[in-house]
Design a protein around this motif. Sequence first.
Motif, PDB file in Angstrom:
ATOM      1  N   GLN A  37      47.207 -63.200 -15.001  1.00  0.00           N
ATOM      2  CA  GLN A  37      47.522 -63.445 -16.409  1.00  0.00           C
ATOM      3  C   GLN A  37      48.219 -64.790 -16.586  1.00  0.00           C
ATOM      4  N   THR A  38      49.065 -65.154 -15.648  1.00  0.00           N
ATOM      5  CA  THR A  38      49.733 -66.457 -15.745  1.00  0.00           C
ATOM      6  C   THR A  38      48.721 -67.591 -15.686  1.00  0.00           C
ATOM      7  N   ILE A  39      47.754 -67.471 -14.780  1.00  0.00           N
ATOM      8  CA  ILE A  39      46.727 -68.511 -14.654  1.00  0.00           C
ATOM      9  C   ILE A  39      45.867 -68.575 -15.914  1.00  0.00           C
ATOM     10  N   TYR A  43      46.066 -71.584 -19.127  1.00  0.00           N
ATOM     11  CA  TYR A  43      44.988 -72.435 -19.635  1.00  0.00           C
ATOM     12  C   TYR A  43      44.630 -72.105 -21.083  1.00  0.00           C
ATOM     13  N   ALA A  44      44.757 -70.825 -21.453  1.00  0.00           N
ATOM     14  CA  ALA A  44      44.333 -70.410 -22.792  1.00  0.00           C
ATOM     15  C   ALA A  44      45.402 -70.682 -23.846  1.00  0.00           C
ATOM     16  N   ALA A  45      46.671 -70.473 -23.497  1.00  0.00           N
ATOM     17  CA  ALA A  45      47.756 -70.627 -24.468  1.00  0.00           C
ATOM     18  C   ALA A  45      48.144 -72.093 -24.600  1.00  0.00           C
ATOM     19  N   THR A  46      47.330 -72.842 -25.289  1.00  0.00           N
ATOM     20  CA  THR A  46      47.597 -74.266 -25.491  1.00  0.00           C
ATOM     21  C   THR A  46      47.151 -74.680 -26.885  1.00  0.00           C
ATOM     22  N   PHE A  47      47.926 -75.549 -27.486  1.00  0.00           N
ATOM     23  CA  PHE A  47      47.581 -76.083 -28.805  1.00  0.00           C
ATOM     24  C   PHE A  47      47.108 -77.531 -28.711  1.00  0.00           C
ATOM     25  N   ASP A  48      46.897 -78.002 -27.481  1.00  0.00           N
ATOM     26  CA  ASP A  48      46.392 -79.359 -27.308  1.00  0.00           C
ATOM     27  C   ASP A  48      44.961 -79.457 -27.843  1.00  0.00           C
ATOM     28  N   VAL A  49      44.656 -80.570 -28.482  1.00  0.00           N
ATOM     29  CA  VAL A  49      43.307 -80.823 -29.000  1.00  0.00           C
ATOM     30  C   VAL A  49      42.726 -81.986 -28.212  1.00  0.00           C
ATOM     31  N   ASN A  50      41.835 -81.677 -27.288  1.00  0.00           N
ATOM     32  CA  ASN A  50      41.268 -82.698 -26.409  1.00  0.00           C
ATOM     33  C   ASN A  50      39.846 -83.090 -26.779  1.00  0.00           C
ATOM     34  N   ASN A  51      39.215 -82.324 -27.649  1.00  0.00           N
ATOM     35  CA  ASN A  51      37.839 -82.647 -28.028  1.00  0.00           C
ATOM     36  C   ASN A  51      37.574 -82.175 -29.453  1.00  0.00           C
ATOM     37  N   THR A 182      50.979 -78.883 -24.093  1.00  0.00           N
ATOM     38  CA  THR A 182      51.455 -77.584 -24.558  1.00  0.00           C
ATOM     39  C   THR A 182      51.657 -76.628 -23.402  1.00  0.00           C
ATOM     40  N   ARG A 183      50.831 -76.747 -22.370  1.00  0.00           N
ATOM     41  CA  ARG A 183      50.904 -75.833 -21.228  1.00  0.00           C
ATOM     42  C   ARG A 183      52.281 -75.875 -20.566  1.00  0.00           C
ATOM     43  N   VAL A 184      52.865 -77.060 -20.469  1.00  0.00           N
ATOM     44  CA  VAL A 184      54.183 -77.201 -19.844  1.00  0.00           C
ATOM     45  C   VAL A 184      55.224 -76.417 -20.627  1.00  0.00           C
ATOM     46  N   PHE A 185      55.051 -76.345 -21.933  1.00  0.00           N
ATOM     47  CA  PHE A 185      55.978 -75.616 -22.794  1.00  0.00           C
ATOM     48  C   PHE A 185      55.711 -74.112 -22.779  1.00  0.00           C
ATOM     49  N   MET A 186      54.443 -73.723 -22.668  1.00  0.00           N
ATOM     50  CA  MET A 186      54.069 -72.327 -22.805  1.00  0.00           C
ATOM     51  C   MET A 186      54.234 -71.518 -21.524  1.00  0.00           C
ATOM     52  N   VAL A 187      53.948 -72.097 -20.372  1.00  0.00           N
ATOM     53  CA  VAL A 187      53.955 -71.330 -19.120  1.00  0.00           C
ATOM     54  C   VAL A 187      55.321 -70.708 -18.820  1.00  0.00           C
ATOM     55  N   PRO A 188      56.457 -71.420 -18.976  1.00  0.00           N
ATOM     56  CA  PRO A 188      57.742 -70.735 -18.769  1.00  0.00           C
ATOM     57  C   PRO A 188      57.922 -69.540 -19.691  1.00  0.00           C
ATOM     58  N   GLY A 189      57.457 -69.646 -20.922  1.00  0.00           N
ATOM     59  CA  GLY A 189      57.541 -68.511 -21.844  1.00  0.00           C
ATOM     60  C   GLY A 189      56.673 -67.355 -21.400  1.00  0.00           C
ATOM     61  N   ILE A 190      55.537 -67.671 -20.773  1.00  0.00           N
ATOM     62  CA  ILE A 190      54.659 -66.623 -20.258  1.00  0.00           C
ATOM     63  C   ILE A 190      55.363 -65.831 -19.163  1.00  0.00           C
ATOM     64  N   THR A 191      56.174 -66.508 -18.353  1.00  0.00           N
ATOM     65  CA  THR A 191      56.961 -65.830 -17.325  1.00  0.00           C
ATOM     66  C   THR A 191      57.864 -64.777 -17.952  1.00  0.00           C
ATOM     67  N   VAL A 253      54.764 -73.340 -10.331  1.00  0.00           N
ATOM     68  CA  VAL A 253      55.145 -74.536  -9.583  1.00  0.00           C
ATOM     69  C   VAL A 253      53.962 -75.129  -8.816  1.00  0.00           C
ATOM     70  N   PHE A 254      53.237 -74.275  -8.074  1.00  0.00           N
ATOM     71  CA  PHE A 254      52.209 -74.781  -7.162  1.00  0.00           C
ATOM     72  C   PHE A 254      50.826 -74.882  -7.808  1.00  0.00           C
ATOM     73  N   TRP A 255      50.550 -74.080  -8.828  1.00  0.00           N
ATOM     74  CA  TRP A 255      49.226 -74.141  -9.482  1.00  0.00           C
ATOM     75  C   TRP A 255      49.251 -75.129 -10.647  1.00  0.00           C
ATOM     76  N   PHE A 256      50.246 -74.989 -11.510  1.00  0.00           N
ATOM     77  CA  PHE A 256      50.307 -75.850 -12.692  1.00  0.00           C
ATOM     78  C   PHE A 256      51.184 -77.080 -12.484  1.00  0.00           C
ATOM     79  N   GLY A 257      51.905 -77.151 -11.374  1.00  0.00           N
ATOM     80  CA  GLY A 257      52.715 -78.328 -11.092  1.00  0.00           C
ATOM     81  C   GLY A 257      53.906 -78.494 -12.008  1.00  0.00           C
ATOM     82  N   ILE A 258      54.494 -77.384 -12.467  1.00  0.00           N
ATOM     83  CA  ILE A 258      55.665 -77.430 -13.345  1.00  0.00           C
ATOM     84  C   ILE A 258      56.893 -77.062 -12.511  1.00  0.00           C
ATOM     85  N   PRO A 259      57.725 -78.017 -12.141  1.00  0.00           N
ATOM     86  CA  PRO A 259      58.868 -77.716 -11.272  1.00  0.00           C
ATOM     87  C   PRO A 259      60.007 -77.048 -12.042  1.00  0.00           C
ATOM     88  N   ILE A 260      60.854 -76.343 -11.322  1.00  0.00           N
ATOM     89  CA  ILE A 260      62.075 -75.778 -11.895  1.00  0.00           C
ATOM     90  C   ILE A 260      63.174 -76.810 -11.709  1.00  0.00           C
TER      91      ILE A 260
END
Length: 380
Positions: A37-39, A43-51, A182-191, A253-260
């Motif tokens: 679910q974290t993975i 990827y799904a919980a993002t508000f970034d608009v790339n295309n 957005t992923r950097v902001f959302m993933v800690p909340g997912i935890t 930390v190891f999949w998304f590269g977001i350090p503590i």
Amino acid sequence: MNGKGFATVIHFIKKEFQQLKRDPKMFAIVLAAPVLQTIILGYAATFDVNNVDFYLLDRDRSSSSRKYVEKIVNSGYFTMKGAGENYDEVENAIMNGNAAMGLIIPRDFEKDIENNTGAKVQVLLDGSDGNKGSIAFGYVQAITADYAKNILLGKIERNGIRSPLKSVNAETRIWYNPELKTRVFMVPGITALLLMIITTLLTSLAIVKEKEFGTLEQLIVTPIKPWQMILGKILPFTILGFIMILLVNSVMVFWFGIPIRGRALFFLFASLLFILSTLGIGLFISTISKTQQQAMMVTVFGVMMPMIYLSGFVFPIENMPKIIQYITYIIPLKYFITIIRGVILKGIGITELWRETLILASMGISILFLASKRFNKRLE
């Protein structure tokens, strides 16, 4: 707690883990599901608009209009889905969902640029998704401004003006999330979200399951004291909660590269305070539910959904009506998400987050104490 009482609690904990081990599906849900679910949510919980797909109507068909369209496409944010011959084709493309934006370049676009009369373009945006529309509009504005700047600089050079025009330039520095993902902001909340789901749901279901199978009545008639039973029930899920935290944070930390960035010890301490709240809520739900299905419905719709909506996990609390903002003060997840994002993203600790930590501790102890009293009363 004497040695005999402690041994009883240990036996209870062993029993809970043995039951979990006998149910491979539940064991997989507890350990494997949070990682997956974290993975997925990462990827799904993002508000970034790339295309952004857009439809073009170029009525000028000049060198300048082509360069402008190329600049938009080469930005990497836009994909041209087609070019129309009239306005209705652009409108239909947006209406049918084939494009999120329409770009209309009028006749005499190049001529107006050369004559310094001010060239204009029309941008049509699908506003049904307000977030995507506003971000796409910001992209177009930035690209258009850069295009106009290059034209101006080119004219200055052609006219032999050596010193460029001076202007005020703001130097922007972005802290904590330089790429604005957005992923950097959302993933800690997912935890925090997964920790709430696992501990609350498992606690309520495990105790109600004892009721359904009739084993709870058998335990009541034994010499086991109520506090031993309560402690033996909630400690296994506390341990599972910390195991889940380690697994999910490893993915972060190891999949998304977001350090503590902050102290891991304070992070674990805050997690324990939050677990006290979720265990207490799960214990309370078990006292008002007669079946596992009823416990699950109460947990999902009575606890989890309101917490997700009102905690600031997705929707900013500052944008909510005042009456709703007051309600968020009683949501434990709100304070834990503030703490967890502060520790992970900003590297701050209890010195800056003492208020949220104190509130979370007070709520956790109070909720668990009241739920335990009610559960104790039901046993008696």
